[in-house]
Scaffold this motif. Structure first.
Motif, PDB file in Angstrom:
ATOM      1  N   CYS A 108      45.131 -25.022  -7.056  1.00  0.00           N
ATOM      2  CA  CYS A 108      45.417 -26.337  -6.475  1.00  0.00           C
ATOM      3  C   CYS A 108      46.435 -26.206  -5.337  1.00  0.00           C
ATOM      4  CB  CYS A 108      45.923 -27.302  -7.546  1.00  0.00           C
ATOM      5  SG  CYS A 108      47.632 -27.026  -8.063  1.00  0.00           S
ATOM      6  N   THR A 109      46.440 -27.192  -4.455  1.00  0.00           N
ATOM      7  CA  THR A 109      47.343 -27.151  -3.301  1.00  0.00           C
ATOM      8  C   THR A 109      48.809 -27.219  -3.726  1.00  0.00           C
ATOM      9  OG1 THR A 109      47.081 -29.533  -3.018  1.00  0.00           O
ATOM     10  CG2 THR A 109      45.654 -28.106  -1.700  1.00  0.00           C
ATOM     11  N   GLY A 110      49.096 -27.899  -4.822  1.00  0.00           N
ATOM     12  CA  GLY A 110      50.479 -27.985  -5.299  1.00  0.00           C
ATOM     13  C   GLY A 110      51.016 -26.631  -5.726  1.00  0.00           C
ATOM     14  N   CYS A 111      50.216 -25.875  -6.483  1.00  0.00           N
ATOM     15  CA  CYS A 111      50.634 -24.538  -6.902  1.00  0.00           C
ATOM     16  C   CYS A 111      50.776 -23.617  -5.702  1.00  0.00           C
ATOM     17  CB  CYS A 111      49.640 -23.949  -7.893  1.00  0.00           C
ATOM     18  SG  CYS A 111      49.614 -24.792  -9.484  1.00  0.00           S
ATOM     19  N   SER A 112      49.864 -23.724  -4.762  1.00  0.00           N
ATOM     20  CA  SER A 112      49.933 -22.897  -3.557  1.00  0.00           C
ATOM     21  C   SER A 112      51.197 -23.206  -2.768  1.00  0.00           C
ATOM     22  CB  SER A 112      48.713 -23.138  -2.677  1.00  0.00           C
ATOM     23  OG  SER A 112      47.542 -22.760  -3.348  1.00  0.00           O
TER      24      SER A 112
END
Length: 99
Positions: free
Chosen positions: A83-87
């Motif tokens: 997900c973009t948040g983890c990235s």
């Protein structure tokens, strides 16, 4: 939910009052202190992990540092990327890794 519309000064006063109340609440600080005081577990197994430059042991990853941050990405079957948040989180960890 209906919110009252106020001036910037009234909003700032309300926010400062809330921040003051939060700082008087010792529970969060006490829980954090308890978490830091938890006992440790000695790692006896030699873990070898894949790395861009080749396999490295867990102690190699510490490289003289006292703490190691590990982020595990878990993907659903067929999922191509995290997900973009983890990235975003991991991108910013790398920027701070020299401290």
């Amino acid at each position: 939910m209906q919110h009252e519309i106020v001036s910037r000064e009234a909003w700032r006063a309300a926010r400062e009052a809330l921040v003051a109340r939060k700082s008087l609440h010792p529970r969060g600080d006490a829980l954090s202190a308890e978490q830091r005081a938890l006992p440790w577990v000695e790692i006896e197994k030699t873990y070898v992990l894949p790395e861009r430059l080749g396999p490295r042991t867990l102690s190699d990853l510490f490289d003289g540092r006292s703490q190691l941050f590990v982020k595990l990405f878990m993907l659903d079957p067929g999922q191509k990327q995290q997900c973009t948040g983890c990235s975003l989180e991991v991108d910013h960890v790398r920027a701070c890794s020299s401290t």
